[in-house]
Design an enzyme around this catalytic site. Structure first.
Site, PDB file in Angstrom:
ATOM      1  N   LYS A   1      19.827 -51.646   5.357  1.00 38.56           N
ATOM      2  CA  LYS A   1      20.893 -50.674   5.602  1.00 38.56           C
ATOM      3  C   LYS A   1      20.714 -49.492   4.654  1.00 38.56           C
ATOM      4  CE  LYS A   1      24.649 -49.253   3.966  1.00 38.56           C
ATOM      5  NZ  LYS A   1      24.675 -47.860   4.415  1.00 38.56           N
TER       6      LYS A   1
ATOM      7  N   GLU B   1      20.724 -52.210  -8.991  1.00 35.82           N
ATOM      8  CA  GLU B   1      20.263 -51.052  -9.781  1.00 35.82           C
ATOM      9  C   GLU B   1      21.312 -49.973  -9.612  1.00 35.82           C
ATOM     10  OE1 GLU B   1      17.839 -50.925 -11.761  1.00 35.82           O
ATOM     11  OE2 GLU B   1      16.687 -52.683 -11.152  1.00 35.82           O
TER      12      GLU B   1
ATOM     13  N   CYS C   1      18.791 -41.223 -10.680  1.00 31.20           N
ATOM     14  CA  CYS C   1      19.460 -42.193 -11.546  1.00 31.20           C
ATOM     15  C   CYS C   1      18.955 -42.057 -12.974  1.00 31.20           C
ATOM     16  CB  CYS C   1      19.233 -43.602 -11.033  1.00 31.20           C
ATOM     17  SG  CYS C   1      17.509 -43.951 -10.735  1.00 31.20           S
TER      18      CYS C   1
ATOM     19  N   GLU D   1      28.630 -40.441 -15.221  1.00 33.43           N
ATOM     20  CA  GLU D   1      27.531 -39.965 -14.380  1.00 33.43           C
ATOM     21  C   GLU D   1      28.053 -38.865 -13.457  1.00 33.43           C
ATOM     22  OE1 GLU D   1      25.936 -42.440 -11.126  1.00 33.43           O
ATOM     23  OE2 GLU D   1      23.972 -42.138 -12.020  1.00 33.43           O
TER      24      GLU D   1
HETATM   25  P1  NAD Z   1      26.615 -45.514  -3.276  1.00 35.84           P
HETATM   26  O1  NAD Z   1      26.929 -46.593  -4.236  1.00 35.84           O
HETATM   27  O2  NAD Z   1      27.713 -44.667  -2.764  1.00 35.84           O
HETATM   28  O3  NAD Z   1      25.887 -46.128  -1.982  1.00 35.84           O
HETATM   29  C1  NAD Z   1      24.718 -46.912  -2.079  1.00 35.84           C
HETATM   30  C2  NAD Z   1      24.572 -47.723  -0.807  1.00 35.84           C
HETATM   31  O4  NAD Z   1      25.613 -48.697  -0.745  1.00 35.84           O
HETATM   32  C3  NAD Z   1      24.681 -46.902   0.469  1.00 35.84           C
HETATM   33  O5  NAD Z   1      23.772 -47.378   1.435  1.00 35.84           O
HETATM   34  C4  NAD Z   1      26.113 -47.165   0.894  1.00 35.84           C
HETATM   35  O6  NAD Z   1      26.344 -46.974   2.286  1.00 35.84           O
HETATM   36  C5  NAD Z   1      26.278 -48.619   0.508  1.00 35.84           C
HETATM   37  N1  NAD Z   1      27.661 -49.076   0.362  1.00 35.84           N
HETATM   38  C6  NAD Z   1      28.760 -48.341   0.074  1.00 35.84           C
HETATM   39  N2  NAD Z   1      29.860 -49.126   0.047  1.00 35.84           N
HETATM   40  C7  NAD Z   1      29.449 -50.392   0.310  1.00 35.84           C
HETATM   41  C8  NAD Z   1      30.111 -51.648   0.403  1.00 35.84           C
HETATM   42  N3  NAD Z   1      31.431 -51.767   0.225  1.00 35.84           N
HETATM   43  N4  NAD Z   1      29.387 -52.741   0.691  1.00 35.84           N
HETATM   44  C9  NAD Z   1      28.043 -52.643   0.853  1.00 35.84           C
HETATM   45  N5  NAD Z   1      27.363 -51.477   0.786  1.00 35.84           N
HETATM   46  C10 NAD Z   1      28.055 -50.363   0.500  1.00 35.84           C
HETATM   47  O7  NAD Z   1      25.486 -44.629  -3.988  1.00 35.84           O
HETATM   48  P2  NAD Z   1      24.790 -43.289  -3.482  1.00 35.84           P
HETATM   49  O8  NAD Z   1      25.787 -42.179  -3.582  1.00 35.84           O
HETATM   50  O9  NAD Z   1      24.101 -43.514  -2.189  1.00 35.84           O
HETATM   51  O10 NAD Z   1      23.652 -43.095  -4.592  1.00 35.84           O
HETATM   52  C11 NAD Z   1      23.891 -42.528  -5.846  1.00 35.84           C
HETATM   53  C12 NAD Z   1      24.040 -43.600  -6.899  1.00 35.84           C
HETATM   54  O11 NAD Z   1      22.897 -44.438  -6.881  1.00 35.84           O
HETATM   55  C13 NAD Z   1      24.124 -43.050  -8.291  1.00 35.84           C
HETATM   56  O12 NAD Z   1      25.122 -43.733  -9.000  1.00 35.84           O
HETATM   57  C14 NAD Z   1      22.757 -43.365  -8.892  1.00 35.84           C
HETATM   58  O13 NAD Z   1      22.722 -43.495 -10.280  1.00 35.84           O
HETATM   59  C15 NAD Z   1      22.429 -44.633  -8.210  1.00 35.84           C
HETATM   60  N6  NAD Z   1      20.990 -44.880  -8.231  1.00 35.84           N
HETATM   61  C16 NAD Z   1      20.512 -45.826  -9.093  1.00 35.84           C
HETATM   62  C17 NAD Z   1      19.142 -46.065  -9.177  1.00 35.84           C
HETATM   63  C18 NAD Z   1      18.597 -47.106 -10.105  1.00 35.84           C
HETATM   64  O14 NAD Z   1      17.471 -47.542  -9.912  1.00 35.84           O
HETATM   65  N7  NAD Z   1      19.327 -47.535 -11.115  1.00 35.84           N
HETATM   66  C19 NAD Z   1      18.275 -45.337  -8.364  1.00 35.84           C
HETATM   67  C20 NAD Z   1      18.797 -44.380  -7.508  1.00 35.84           C
HETATM   68  C21 NAD Z   1      20.170 -44.158  -7.435  1.00 35.84           C
END
Ligand code: NAD
Length: 503
Positions: free
Chosen positions: A181, A256, A290, A391
C-alpha cells in the site's frame, strides 16, 4: 494496467497477477505539485474488500513462493534490477511529476531501487545460517532463516521507489509474499515498480498492489490475521497507530519514522564544506527527507561567518519545477505539507527566533499553480524551541549557536528522534567522540545527514524506529525468522543438559 480517458489514465490495483479496479468503484486523483493543473493519473480508492482479495492471493501464492529456491527467486530480482535500470529516465520523470523533487534526485531515488534490488538479489545465494558443534555425540546443530509469510508494505511519498524497494525486495528474496500500500501522493511510482516486478516474471499473487488511504487500505492490512509482518515507513504519529493495531495479532512490526536530524559545525570545521553540506542536507528534496538536516548547531566562534555564508547560499537557490534542469529545489509535495511549513514559520517567529531568510510561500507567476516555498533559515534558535524539536518536513532549517563540543552533543541528542546526525570538524578525536556519543542510527563525518548507501543498515533510534533496520543484511532480519535445527543420528535418546558425551 489501466485505461486512458480524455484527460488522464486511470490506473488499477494489481491483485493475483491481474490489473483490476477496486470493488468500491471509487477513484482518486494524483496531481503534479509543481502545477496542479497537470493531472498525473487517476487511481483506485480501494477498500477493505480489495485488501481481502489481495491477502487471499498473497496467502495462496506464499505456499508456492516459499518453496522456490532462494537463488531462483533472486534470478527474477536480478532481471527486475536490470529493467529498472533500463527504464530509469522515464521512471524518474514520472516521479518528479507526481511528487516534485528535482530530476537529479528522482534519478537518485530510482538508482537506489536499482542498487537495492541488485544487492538483495545477491542475498539469494547467501542468507547464511550457523552450523555449530552439538554438545552431544552424533548430533548435528544448525540454524537457518525461514520466511515469515504475507508481508504488508506501507510506504510514504518522499522516496516513492527507493523505500518500496528497501522493503519489497528483501521480503521477496526471503520467500515472503507482499501486499503493498503506497502513499496516496505517489501511486504512479509504486505502480511502475510493481509493473517491473510483473515484467520480470514474479508469479501471480506474490506481489499485490492496493492503492488508497491509510484509514481504509492500511488499517485493513494491520487488523488482518493473514498478515504476519508489517514494514512501515512514515510519521511517528501513524507509526504508533500501526504498532498498536498490529499488536493484538502479534505481527512482526518494522517501523521507520520521523527525524529531527542535526549537523554540528565545530570551530575547526572547513566552513565552505560545512555550508555546502548544510545546503544539501537542509534543502535537498525541499527538506522532505526523513534524514533532512533541519537543525544546524554551530560553535559560537564561527557562528557569524557560517551563518552569513549559509544564508547567502540559501537565498541563491533556484526554486521551481523539478522537471526544469535549472531548478535546485522543487515544491512541497502537497497543500497540507506547505501549510505545515507556513505554520512552523509563524511558530518560529512567535518563539523569538530570527528569520534570517525566506519565510514565505511563493505564489506569483510560474509558482501560482504549485506548492512552492522559499528556502527558510531561522537563526538564534534555542534548542528547546518547537522549530528545533518538531519535524517540519519542509525547507526550514534552524541554526542553533553553541559554546562547546559537549553542548553541541547534548543539543544534538536532545530531541525525541534519533535517525541521522553529522559533524564537521578537522579534529579526529572530536569526530570519534561524536560518532560514539550521538545516539542515532546513522552518523556522518564531514558530510551532511543524508546520503545513505543500500548495503549498510538504515534506520533510527528512539521515536524514529522500533529497533529494526532496513537495507544491508539487517533487512533480512525483518523478513525472516530463525529456525534452529537439531538432527540426532545416534539412534538413541540423548537428553540435552542431562546426558553428557563420553570423553
Ligand atoms: P504518513 O505517516 O502520513 O503516511 C505513511 C503511510 O502510512 C502512507 O502510505 C499512509 O497512507 C499510511 N497510513 C496513514 N494512516 C494509516 C493508518 N491508520 N493505518 C495504516 N496506514 C496508514 O507519512 P508521510 O506523510 O507519507 O511521510 C512523511 C513521514 O515519513 C515523515 O514523518 C518522515 O520522517 C517519515 N519518513 C521516515 C523515513 C525513515 O526511514 N525513518 C523515511 C522516509 C519518510
Amino acid at each position: 494496467m489501466g485505461s486512458a480517458t480524455a484527460n488522464a489514465t486511470t490506473y488499477h490495483n494489481f491483485i493475483d497477477g491481474a490489473w483490476v479496479p477496486s470493488v468500491s468503484g471509487a477513484v482518486f486523483e494524483n496531481r503534479n505539485p509543481a502545477n496542479t493543473d497537470d493531472l498525473v493519473g487517476v487511481f483506485q480508492k480501494s477498500t477493505a474488500d480489495d485488501v481481502a482479495r489481495a491477502l487471499d492471493a498473497a496467502r495462496s501464492a506464499y505456499e508456492r513462493w516459499r518453496l522456490v529456491p532462494a537463488p531462483k527467486r533472486a534470478e527474477l530480482l536480478f532481471r527486475a534490477a536490470q529493467l529498472i535500470a533500463e527504464r530509469k529516465e522515464a521512471l524518474a520523470r514520472d516521479m518528479t511529476r507526481e511528487m516534485g523533487k528535482v530530476l537529479d534526485e528522482t534519478r537518485g531515488d530510482v538508482q537506489e531501487a536499482i542498487d537495492m534490488t541488485f544487492f538483495m538479489a545477491g542475498e539469494g545465494r547467501r542468507q547464511y545460517g550457523q552450523t555449530v558443534p552439538s554438545e552431544l555425540r552424533d548430533k548435528f546443530a544448525m540454524s537457518m532463516r525461514q520466511p515469515v509469510g504475507v508481508s504488508a508494505i506501507i510506504t510514504p511519498w518522499n522516496f516513492p521507489m527507493a523505500i518500496p524497494s528497501w522493503k519489497i525486495i528483501p521480503a521477496l528474496v526471503c520467500g515472503n509474499t507482499v501486499v503493498f500500500k503506497p502513499a496516496t501522493l505517489t501511486p504512479l511510482s509504486a505502480l511502475n515498480f510493481v509493473r517491473i516486478l510483473e515484467d520480470a516474471g514474479i508469479p501471480p499473487g506474490v506481489v499485490n498492489l492496493v492503492t488508497g488511504g491509510g484509514a481504509d487500505v492500511g488499517n485493513a492490512l494491520l487488523v488482518s490475521d493473514a498478515v504476519r509482518v508489517v514494514s512501515f515507513t512514515g510519521s511517528t504519529e501513524v507509526g504508533r497507530t500501526v504498532s498498536s493495531q498490529a499488536a493484538p495479532s502479534f505481527k512482526k512490526v518494522h517501523l521507520e519514522m520521523g527525524g529531527k536530524n542535526v549537523i554540528i559545525v565545530m570551530d575547526d570545521a572547513n566552513l565552505d564544506l560545512a555550508v555546502e553540506g548544510c545546503l544539501w542536507g537542509g534543502f535537498g528534496t525541499t527538506g522532505q527527507r526523513c534524514t533532512a538536516a533541519s537543525r544546524v548547531v554551530v560553535h559560537e566562534k564561527v557562528y557569524r561567518s557560517f551563518l552569513d555564508q549559509f544564508v547567502g547560499r540559501a537565498k541563491g537557490l533556484r526554486v521551481g519545477d523539478g522537471l526544469d534542469p535549472r531548478t535546485q529545489m522543487g515544491p512541497s509535495v502537497s497543500q497540507g505539507q506547505l501549510d505545515t511549513v507556513m505554520k512552523y514559520v509563524e511558530i518560529g517567529k512567535k518563539e523569538g527566533a530570527t528569520l534570517a531568510c525566506g519565510g514565505h510561500a511563493l505564489t506569483a507567476g510560474a509558482y501560482a499553480k504549485g506548492y512552492f516555498h522559499e528556502p527558510t533559515i531561522f537563526s538564534d534558535v534555542s534548542a528547546s524551541m518547537r522549530i528545533a524539536q518538531e519535524e517540519i518536513f519542509g525547507p526550514v532549517v534552524s541554526v542553533i549557536p553553541c559554546r562547546s563540543f559537549d553542548e553541541a552533543i547534548a543539543v544534538g541528542n536532545g530531541v525525541q528522534y534519533g535517525l541521522s546526525a553529522s559533524i564537521y570538524t578537522q579534529d579526529i578525536n572530536r569526530a570519534f567522540t561524536a560518532m560514539r556519543d550521538m545516539y542515532t542510527g546513522i552518523f556522518y563525518v564531514n558530510a551532511p545527514t543524508i546520503g545513505a548507501e543500500v548495503h549498510l543498515p538504515f534506520g533510527g533510534t528512539k521515536a524514529t524506529g522500533n529497533g529494526h533496520r532496513e537495507a544491508g543484511i539487517a533487512a533480512l532480519d525483518v523478513f525472516s525468522e530463525w529456525k534452529s535445527i537439531y538432527v540426532d543420528f545416534s539412534g538413541r535418546l540423548q537428553r540435552a543438559q542431562i546426558d553428557t558425551a563420553e570423553l
